[in-house]
Design an enzyme around this catalytic site. Structure first.
Site, mmCIF file in Angstrom:
data_model
loop_
_atom_site.group_PDB
_atom_site.id
_atom_site.type_symbol
_atom_site.label_atom_id
_atom_site.label_comp_id
_atom_site.label_asym_id
_atom_site.label_seq_id
_atom_site.Cartn_x
_atom_site.Cartn_y
_atom_site.Cartn_z
ATOM 1 N N GLU A 13 0.803 -1.225 0.000
ATOM 2 C CA GLU A 13 0.000 0.000 0.000
ATOM 3 C C GLU A 13 0.835 1.273 0.000
ATOM 4 O OE1 GLU A 13 -0.295 -2.514 2.107
ATOM 5 O OE2 GLU A 13 -2.329 -2.764 2.881
ATOM 6 N N ASP A 100 -2.263 -5.367 3.400
ATOM 7 C CA ASP A 100 -2.502 -5.776 4.786
ATOM 8 C C ASP A 100 -3.402 -7.003 4.859
ATOM 9 O OD1 ASP A 100 -0.925 -3.718 5.677
ATOM 10 O OD2 ASP A 100 -2.595 -2.338 6.007
ATOM 11 N N ASP A 102 -5.995 -7.675 6.754
ATOM 12 C CA ASP A 102 -7.392 -7.556 7.167
ATOM 13 C C ASP A 102 -8.307 -7.464 5.950
ATOM 14 O OD1 ASP A 102 -6.813 -5.048 6.238
ATOM 15 O OD2 ASP A 102 -7.098 -4.028 8.159
ATOM 16 N N GLU A 104 -9.924 -4.954 4.631
ATOM 17 C CA GLU A 104 -9.643 -3.837 3.737
ATOM 18 C C GLU A 104 -8.431 -4.139 2.862
ATOM 19 O OE1 GLU A 104 -9.261 1.032 3.901
ATOM 20 O OE2 GLU A 104 -9.174 -0.138 5.741
ATOM 21 N N TYR A 323 1.177 -5.968 13.037
ATOM 22 C CA TYR A 323 0.065 -5.241 12.414
ATOM 23 C C TYR A 323 -0.855 -4.654 13.469
ATOM 24 C CZ TYR A 323 -3.551 -4.126 9.026
ATOM 25 O OH TYR A 323 -4.457 -3.463 8.227
ATOM 26 N N ARG A 325 -3.986 -3.234 13.230
ATOM 27 C CA ARG A 325 -5.459 -3.323 13.161
ATOM 28 C C ARG A 325 -5.840 -4.770 13.407
ATOM 29 N NH1 ARG A 325 -4.393 0.136 8.732
ATOM 30 N NH2 ARG A 325 -4.973 2.289 9.190
ATOM 31 N N HIS A 370 -5.170 -13.926 13.756
ATOM 32 C CA HIS A 370 -4.240 -12.799 13.792
ATOM 33 C C HIS A 370 -3.547 -12.749 15.143
ATOM 34 C CE1 HIS A 370 -6.711 -10.561 10.483
ATOM 35 N NE2 HIS A 370 -6.181 -11.687 10.080
#
Length: 932
Positions: A13, A100, A102, A104, A323, A325, A370
């Site tokens: 990203e 990432d 997750d 998103e 990470y 989130r 996670h």
């Protein structure tokens, strides 16, 4: 790892993430950033391809008539970058999507694959920390894009668009343009508004008790009165917050009763009646998840949610933490080993429990695969190891994460707690019981490293408060008796930390959304920050009131949490996205009673009920009825909120122009919280010139002279003439004569020798005289009414003072920045007040004032400005041209001709190059529209 024979393109990203990862992959890999989302739903119908613009659903960007198909467009500011990615892909043998882990991140990976349309194998690499072993393992063990996660994220995006756009249209029509609604945003706003309503309804009460300082053989200690003749002494929890009256069979001591009882107990013997000792044990808290990190960073570091996540993002991308989130409290086996070995090394083997601690999360649908947020790597670097590599913010947050991670794997804090009851008999034969307690910690365990904070300051005291040895029937000596008064307090306002906690407990929102929700409700003007406290605006009251009355399910906590569960089921592949969207938007008779689907769906709700909504009603917030029977109501008007006292219920108009039939009005000053509008404060606003007050009749016209409050402060009005008060005047002390003087402005001082009039005026920057377009400042406001023609001519004859004035003193000195230790001051700039540390400046935002801005807010504003970096310079290219012209002018005519010819050729070349550059962009656009 695969061999480096192939050329692999890895897309992440951000540039920072790309830079770190590229250092771990070496030759054969090209790592490039997507710069976040490369495509999304259009911001409006204008961004849609032409063939869709006439569709009834065009404003949504979602074809609700054909399976809720989203119409994606490449973000206009990403078009050139997409072209670059496609060019890099042409030279690649494999494409690795390393966004990432997750939902998103999964969606970004899918959008990249859909937009770039690679003809080479596509692999999804995932990792929860950016370290060499983690990246190499991710490359060696790729997977496919998880379509269930993509569907869940896409469904969330579509639901948010349907909810946001359709409900926001109602708010625009019935509340104010620019207002908005959101699936989580509106619920978060409602939580804050409900707390403010509780504070507005709260009625305080006072109560007293007595603190005795007692002497035992081992020392002195304090004990508090808890009962009188067997009946418990009232404390704050015994009072009704709505009435301020005491509830239940308790003894309510006032000041007189407390002082009288203290006098009757003076010099009386005190005897221990009971002693209880219990073992004390406290366990450490789990390692951080997203919500708890935001909460603790707010409590301990005074970071906002956005500041915390922005700093955590940098730590993650540069390989310092895992990470950020996540809703899982799990730690990997390697992390458990790293934590336990470091604890033994730093604090001794006795601080390590026999078995590693494994925590279970309380968050619904937590992604337990996670990991919690922890220091990255198989060996944790101490804060001292990284101090020189990190900024102040990054260091503080890393230290917090490191401490919490280690503490979570340490032994319990162990000790003992003692409570005692003590009795004294007054001179009136009253039995007064006192209580004392203390805790002795014998083995601190994890407390050596970390103590979790609380939003309740009274819970934060971890004190090792000891009592001297006490036994039953022991006689004590009274050293002093102090009556203490207390006042009940309204429920505390939410902070960002406690609001995140409330949302999490309700099951609303997810780790990736908390920070953006905190920012959104502030950016929309629904919530303002005063220090750490979140204060709702009256605009928020109006929006929440409309939604509660007409769309209650949309802001119902249970409904919103249930929707989160349904979206999670889609992510797990256990539910259909299409069925969920269809029932939510168009309705489903078989749906649960009371749900949006059972009521006919969102579309029907927002269209059929629109006519039932009374704009006047939803923009009116009742306060109270005064002692004269007049209703006082806050109205959200076109120019801001104002209070109306008495009057009718006619349609809303400008508060500066309403008729007397609508009662008295007063604008609400900026920064005044809703719960501060007490009867006393409202009366003060009206009497202080904030409202409308008649001063008398104008001696020349006979019309009433009235002092009013307008958007820009108090002013006097008579007939059609208005005039603002001078800076040296106050509404409270203004007389009729002064008002008549003000109404004479601008005052004709006289005419010059050419017959041109000279006026004395009061302007934005102070008093001045003016002749046509020529003006001069006056030294004082009194001169507006005293300056003579001769004095005015002399001022106009003198040259204007030019050049910069001496630097004005700062508006306020705030103290040192808690992050950088640099002194912060607020100054008055060309575009308004701003805060500065001498190197970085940040303008004050709407709703902020130099007086109310807190040190924490100022520090956060400057931190955000530093993170953005310096503004790009635009003037450099323009300056080069004149220099080139000067150089050319020095050459001979022949050289000039050659230069001119060369220039023409260069220009032609530039045009050709420009055309060449534009051509691929057009093709890319064409391809994009075809795909969609």
């Amino acid at each position: 790892m695969p061999t480096a024979a192939k050329n692999r393109l890895v897309i992440v990203e951000s540039p920072a993430k790309a830079k770190t990862i590229s250092g771990y992959l070496g030759p054969g890999y090209v790592v490039e950033a997507s710069l976040g989302h490369i495509r999304d739903l259009p911001a409006g119908s204008k961004q849609l391809p032409e063939r869709y613009k006439k569709e009834p659903w065009a404003y949504l960007g979602v074809d609700v008539d054909h399976g809720f198909t989203p119409i994606y467009i490449v973000n206009p500011d990403r078009a050139k970058h997409v072209t670059k990615l496609k060019a890099l892909l042409k030279d690649a043998d494999e494409l690795y999507l390393a966004t990432d882990e997750d939902r998103e991140g999964e969606a970004i990976a899918w959008h990249l694959a859909e937009t770039l349309k690679p003809k080479v194998p596509v692999k999804r690499m995932v990792f929860h920390e950016i370290t060499r072993p983690a990246i190499q393992a991710a490359v060696a063990n790729p997977r496919d894009i998880d379509k269930d996660l993509v569907d869940a994220q896409e469904t969330r995006r579509i639901v948010d668009r349907l909810y946001g756009y359709d409900v926001s249209q109602v708010l625009w029509k019935k509340v104010a343009r620019g207002t908005s609604a959101g699936r989580v945003q509106s619920v978060a706003t409602r939580i804050v508004v409900e707390r403010e309503r509780q504070r507005m309804a709260f009625r305080s009460a006072t109560y007293w008790d007595i603190v005795a300082e007692l002497v035992a053989t081992g020392g002195t200690f304090n004990a508090t009165l808890i009962a009188l003749d067997g009946d418990r002494i009232a404390t704050g929890k015994d009072f009704d917050p709505a009435t301020g009256r005491v509830r239940g069979g308790v003894v309510h001591l006032d000041e007189q009763a407390a002082r009288g009882l203290a006098a009757r107990l003076d010099d009386r013997p005190f005897t221990v009646t009971r002693v209880e000792e219990k073992p004390y044990r406290r366990k450490p808290s789990p390692p951080f998840i997203t919500s708890t990190l935001q909460q603790e960073a707010a409590r301990k570091l005074r970071f906002s949610s956005a500041q915390t996540m922005r700093t955590a993002q940098r730590l993650y991308e540069n390989g310092y933490i895992t990470y950020m989130r996540t809703d899982s409290v799990n730690l990997s086996e390697s992390a458990l080993t790293a934590a336990r070995s470091q604890i033994a090394e730093l604090y001794g083997p006795a601080s390590v429990p026999p078995q590693a601690r494994r925590y279970t999360g309380k968050v619904k649908n937590a992604q337990e695969a996670h990991e919690a947020i922890r220091p990255a790597g198989e060996h944790f670097r101490t804060p001292g190891d990284v101090a020189r590599e990190l900024s102040v913010e990054e260091f503080k947050l890393y230290e917090l994460i490191w401490k919490r991670t280690l503490a979570s794997q340490m032994t319990d804090a162990i000790g003992s707690s003692v409570s005692a009851r003590i009795r004294a008999i007054s001179t009136s034969n009253e039995e007064a019981d006192f209580a004392a307690s203390g805790t002795t910690i014998t083995e601190p365990g994890f407390l050596r490293v970390y103590v979790e904070s609380s939003d309740d300051e009274t819970e934060d005291a971890e004190g090792d408060s000891k009592l001297p040895p006490l036994v039953k029937d022991q006689k004590l000596t009274e050293k002093s008796l102090t009556p203490l008064g207390h006042t009940t307090q309204p429920p505390a306002r939410y902070t960002e930390a406690s609001l995140v906690k409330a949302l999490e407990e309700l099951g609303i929102g997810r780790p990736s959304t908390y920070s953006s929700i905190m920012q959104t409700i502030q950016d929309r003007g629904y919530v303002n920050k005063r220090g750490q406290a979140l204060i709702p605006s009256f605009l928020a009251f109006a929006v929440v009131g409309l939604l509660e009355r007409h769309y209650p399910r949309l802001v119902d906590y249970g409904f919103t949490a249930a929707m989160e569960d349904e979206l999670d089921q889609i992510a797990e592949g256990d539910a259909s996205s299409l069925e969920f969207l269809t029932s939510f938007y168009f309705g489903a008779p078989s749906a649960a009673e009371g749900s949006v689907a059972h009521a006919g769906g969102l579309k029907r709700l927002v269209t059929e009920q629109l006519g039932e909504i009374d704009a006047r009603e939803v923009n009116s917030i009742p306060l109270f009825t005064d002692d004269q029977g007049r209703d006082l109501v806050v109205r959200v008007g076109r120019y801001g909120p104002y209070i109306q006292r008495g009057g009718g219920t006619a349609a809303d108009v400008d508060p500066d122009a309403e008729s007397a039939a609508d009662g008295d009005r007063v604008s609400i000053p900026e920064g005044l919280a809703p719960d501060e509008l007490t009867p006393e404060k409202v009366e003060e606003l009206f009497l202080g010139g904030g409202g409308e007050r008649k001063l008398g009749e104008h001696p020349q016209t006979g019309e009433p002279v009235v002092i009013k409050s307008g958007r820009f402060g108090p002013y006097v009005s008579s007939g059609e003439v208005n005039s603002s008060l001078l800076k040296t005047q106050s509404p409270e002390s203004l007389t009729l004569d002064q008002a008549v003087q003000l109404l004479s402005l601008p005052r004709l001082v006289g005419n010059d020798e050419s017959g041109v009039p000279i006026y004395a005026r009061n302007g934005r920057y102070g008093p001045y005289i003016e002749r046509e377009k020529d003006s001069r400042s006056l030294e004082s406001e009194d001169q507006l009414f005293t300056v003579t023609l001769e004095q005015a001519l002399a001022l106009l004859a003198a040259p204007k003072t030019r050049g910069r004035r001496a630097a004005a003193p700062p508006l306020r000195e705030m103290g040192n920045d808690p992050l950088t230790e640099k002194p912060l001051v607020i100054k008055d700039g060309r575009f308004g007040p701003y805060v500065t540390d001498g190197e970085v400046n940040a303008s004050l935002r709407r709703g902020q004032s130099p007086e109310s801005l807190t040190l924490e807010q100022a520090s956060e504003m400057l931190s955000e400005k530093r993170a953005k970096g310096p503004a790009p310079k635009k003037a450099a290219a323009k300056k080069a041209a004149p220099e080139a012209k000067k150089a050319a002018a020095k050459k001979t005519t022949t050289a000039a001709k050659k230069t001119a010819g060369a220039t023409k050729k260069t220009a032609a070349a530039k045009k050709t190059t420009g055309a060449a550059k534009k051509a691929p962009a057009k093709k890319a656009t064409s391809a994009k529209k075809t795909a969609e």
